[in-house]
Design an enzyme around this catalytic site. Structure first.
Site, mmCIF file in Angstrom:
data_model
loop_
_atom_site.group_PDB
_atom_site.id
_atom_site.type_symbol
_atom_site.label_atom_id
_atom_site.label_comp_id
_atom_site.label_asym_id
_atom_site.label_seq_id
_atom_site.Cartn_x
_atom_site.Cartn_y
_atom_site.Cartn_z
ATOM 1 N N ASP A 13 -21.483 92.000 -54.407
ATOM 2 C CA ASP A 13 -22.275 92.109 -52.774
ATOM 3 C C ASP A 13 -23.230 91.512 -52.596
ATOM 4 O O ASP A 13 -23.659 92.313 -51.705
ATOM 5 C CB ASP A 13 -21.881 93.790 -53.053
ATOM 6 C CG ASP A 13 -21.473 94.269 -54.411
ATOM 7 O OD1 ASP A 13 -20.223 94.111 -54.115
ATOM 8 O OD2 ASP A 13 -21.658 95.133 -55.865
ATOM 9 N N HIS A 43 -15.553 95.336 -49.580
ATOM 10 C CA HIS A 43 -16.361 94.390 -48.521
ATOM 11 C C HIS A 43 -16.403 95.905 -47.800
ATOM 12 O O HIS A 43 -15.554 96.385 -46.988
ATOM 13 C CB HIS A 43 -15.572 93.727 -48.209
ATOM 14 C CG HIS A 43 -15.010 91.956 -48.646
ATOM 15 N ND1 HIS A 43 -16.393 91.764 -49.704
ATOM 16 C CD2 HIS A 43 -13.709 91.556 -48.951
ATOM 17 C CE1 HIS A 43 -15.561 90.451 -50.096
ATOM 18 N NE2 HIS A 43 -13.955 91.218 -49.905
HETATM 19 P P1 GTP Z 1 -17.938 91.695 -53.291
HETATM 20 O O1 GTP Z 1 -16.779 91.216 -52.459
HETATM 21 O O2 GTP Z 1 -17.800 93.451 -53.521
HETATM 22 O O3 GTP Z 1 -18.851 91.452 -53.546
HETATM 23 O O4 GTP Z 1 -18.570 92.352 -51.535
HETATM 24 P P2 GTP Z 1 -19.239 91.673 -50.577
HETATM 25 O O5 GTP Z 1 -19.863 90.167 -51.250
HETATM 26 O O6 GTP Z 1 -18.515 92.000 -49.239
HETATM 27 O O7 GTP Z 1 -20.634 92.641 -50.425
HETATM 28 P P3 GTP Z 1 -20.595 94.390 -49.838
HETATM 29 O O8 GTP Z 1 -20.003 94.571 -48.625
HETATM 30 O O9 GTP Z 1 -20.353 95.467 -51.343
HETATM 31 O O10 GTP Z 1 -21.992 95.065 -49.975
HETATM 32 C C1 GTP Z 1 -23.020 94.351 -49.103
HETATM 33 C C2 GTP Z 1 -23.170 95.534 -48.181
HETATM 34 O O11 GTP Z 1 -24.075 94.906 -47.122
HETATM 35 C C3 GTP Z 1 -22.362 95.678 -47.168
HETATM 36 O O12 GTP Z 1 -22.653 97.579 -46.611
HETATM 37 C C4 GTP Z 1 -22.829 95.570 -45.720
HETATM 38 O O13 GTP Z 1 -22.811 96.310 -44.217
HETATM 39 C C5 GTP Z 1 -24.061 95.097 -46.073
HETATM 40 N N1 GTP Z 1 -24.958 94.243 -44.921
HETATM 41 C C6 GTP Z 1 -24.222 92.744 -45.052
HETATM 42 N N2 GTP Z 1 -25.460 91.970 -44.885
HETATM 43 C C7 GTP Z 1 -26.268 92.957 -44.148
HETATM 44 C C8 GTP Z 1 -27.833 92.751 -43.934
HETATM 45 O O14 GTP Z 1 -27.711 91.479 -42.764
HETATM 46 N N3 GTP Z 1 -28.526 93.730 -43.495
HETATM 47 C C9 GTP Z 1 -28.100 94.677 -43.871
HETATM 48 N N4 GTP Z 1 -28.868 95.743 -43.857
HETATM 49 N N5 GTP Z 1 -27.272 94.630 -44.768
HETATM 50 C C10 GTP Z 1 -25.952 93.970 -44.358
HETATM 51 P P1 IMP Z 2 -14.253 94.284 -63.514
HETATM 52 O O1 IMP Z 2 -13.904 93.090 -62.739
HETATM 53 O O2 IMP Z 2 -13.062 95.727 -62.830
HETATM 54 O O3 IMP Z 2 -13.194 94.017 -64.525
HETATM 55 O O4 IMP Z 2 -15.743 94.375 -63.495
HETATM 56 C C1 IMP Z 2 -16.478 93.780 -64.846
HETATM 57 C C2 IMP Z 2 -17.656 93.238 -64.346
HETATM 58 O O5 IMP Z 2 -17.534 92.757 -63.033
HETATM 59 C C3 IMP Z 2 -18.468 94.383 -63.826
HETATM 60 O O6 IMP Z 2 -20.098 94.376 -64.242
HETATM 61 C C4 IMP Z 2 -17.825 95.333 -63.204
HETATM 62 O O7 IMP Z 2 -18.971 96.243 -62.214
HETATM 63 C C5 IMP Z 2 -18.455 93.695 -61.803
HETATM 64 N N1 IMP Z 2 -17.882 93.593 -60.967
HETATM 65 C C6 IMP Z 2 -16.476 93.511 -60.667
HETATM 66 N N2 IMP Z 2 -16.172 93.683 -58.930
HETATM 67 C C7 IMP Z 2 -17.123 93.711 -58.197
HETATM 68 C C8 IMP Z 2 -17.135 93.214 -56.885
HETATM 69 O O8 IMP Z 2 -16.465 92.624 -56.356
HETATM 70 N N3 IMP Z 2 -18.804 93.534 -57.091
HETATM 71 C C9 IMP Z 2 -19.757 93.663 -58.001
HETATM 72 N N4 IMP Z 2 -19.348 93.410 -58.998
HETATM 73 C C10 IMP Z 2 -18.259 93.397 -59.714
HETATM 74 MG MG MG Z 3 -18.965 94.517 -52.880
#
Ligand code: GTP
Ligand code: IMP
Ligand code: MG
Length: 334
Positions: A13, A43
């Site tokens: 995230d 995402h």
């Molecule tokens: P995973 O693959 O689940 O690990 O997720 P991710 O790395 O793609 O991130 P995810 O989208 O779950 O969470 C990031 C959050 O931050 C989202 O709601 C984005 O829209 C937001 N975001 C990303 N970059 C920025 C930024 O520079 N500023 C702000 N305010 N929000 C951001």
């Molecule tokens: P699983 O991958 O669903 O087995 O979860 C194992 C651990 O990884 C838990 O703590 C989840 O919250 C974390 N996790 C898995 N995928 C993500 C992701 O995309 N973003 C944040 N945490 C994740």
């Molecule tokens: Mg995410």
């Protein structure tokens, strides 16, 4: 021509989705290919005022010329995949490898019904752990076994390597984060496979000598969902007071939050072989950063933080997130 792998440096995230979509547009990537575990990832991408939530397809869909592929290492939930293909209208430019393993309802039931997985570890309940168990036991079904996926099945490693031979830009999208890695994370509070850059490359069939750049994404603070140690964790009230409260894309759970951790960042740079860093959510931590697009326009405190990250890790911060929008980015790449 360059291949770039994008991975998370903390616990997932970090904002990889937004960074991936920015690069796909800016560099006009011919292919974006997903590695990582599977639909446990979520995402969020804010594009032209709309928010898209993706769990299976690469976040690069914002560039209509980019082919969207899923590597054989990734677990596929066909329902999630087909729903995203339909919603985004990208059926003519997406594909998945015949060797992708398939998540079935029994995997989801096992994940959600397990006191250990759902209760103790705090998994996302998307069936990825039990599906990887079946894969290791060599009893899992593969994408090539499902007629409803026929139209999308394609040799992903071949497509990726051919594009590189032709000098095209290939963007490899990792999911989760370094400290959720089964090998390098805080075991047992981890996901069901390694998610560092080397494994993401293997997920899509890219050999180590064919990787040009590794971009590790950090957020300006640390978040974690699920159980496991989080250094200097803030109370939910304090996280909310600072504006750091976030909710998971997949599960809706509140993400736990802590200040930026330089030790974790340094080790993540080492484990991934990072050649550059993206720092997201700078606008959340610092005033007067929202929407800024040049380094010079940043306030002194934000500049000092970025310079400290570079000094501590020894790696340049090339992309800086200044808002959720795909183009709310400072791009310092040459
Ligand atoms: P995973 O693959 O689940 O690990 O997720 P991710 O790395 O793609 O991130 P995810 O989208 O779950 O969470 C990031 C959050 O931050 C989202 O709601 C984005 O829209 C937001 N975001 C990303 N970059 C920025 C930024 O520079 N500023 C702000 N305010 N929000 C951001
Ligand atoms: P699983 O991958 O669903 O087995 O979860 C194992 C651990 O990884 C838990 O703590 C989840 O919250 C974390 N996790 C898995 N995928 C993500 C992701 O995309 N973003 C944040 N945490 C994740
Ligand atoms: Mg995410």
């Amino acid at each position: 021509m360059p291949s770039i792998i994008i991975v998370g440096g903390f616990y997932g995230d970090e904002g990889k989705g937004k960074i991936v979509s920015y690069i796909a547009e800016k560099d006009d990537s011919s292919i974006a290919v997903r590695g990582g575990v599977g639909p446990n990832a979520g995402h969020s991408i804010v594009w032209h005022g709309r928010t898209f939530r993706l769990r299976m397809l690469p976040s690069a869909f914002v560039n209509p010329k980019t082919q969207l592929l899923i590597g054989p290492g990734v677990l596929v939930n066909p329902d999630v995949f087909l729903k995203e293909v339909k919603e985004l209208g990208v059926g003519d430019r997406c594909g998945l490898d015949p060797l992708c393993a398939i998540i079935e309802q029994k995997h989801i039931d096992l994940d959600r019904g397990s006191d250990h997985l759902r209760g103790k570890i705090g998994t996302t309940g998307t069936g990825t752990g039990p599906c990887n168990v079946d894969r290791v036991n060599r009893i899992v079904r593969l994408a090539r076994d499902l007629p409803e996926l026929n139209d999308y099945v394609t040799d992903v490693p071949l497509a990726v390597n051919r594009a590189l031979e032709k000098g095209e830009n290939v963007l490899v999208e990792g999911t989760q984060g370094t400290y959720l890695s089964l090998f390098h994370g805080s075991y047992p509070f981890v996901t069901s496979k390694d998610v560092t850059a080397s494994s993401i490359a293997a997920d899509v069939g890219l050999g180590p000598t064919n990787i040009d750049k590794v971009l590790t994404v950090f957020k300006a603070y640390v978040t974690r969902v699920g159980a496991g140690y989080l250094k200097d964790e803030l109370s939910p009230e304090e996280a909310a007071r600072r504006g750091w409260a976030e909710y998971g894309t997949v599960t809706g759970r509140q993400r736990r939050a802590a200040p930026f951790d330089y030790d974790l960042a340094k080790r993540a740079v080492m484990l991934n072989g990072a050649t550059e860093i993206a720092l997201t959510k700078m606008d959340i931590v610092y005033n007067d950063v929202k929407g800024v697009t040049t380094f010079e326009a940043l306030p002194p405190a934000a500049k000092a933080f970025i310079e400290k990250v570079e000094a501590e890790t020894g790696v340049p911060v090339t992309l800086i997130g200044t808002g959720p929008g795909v183009n709310e980015v400072i791009d310092r790449r040459i």
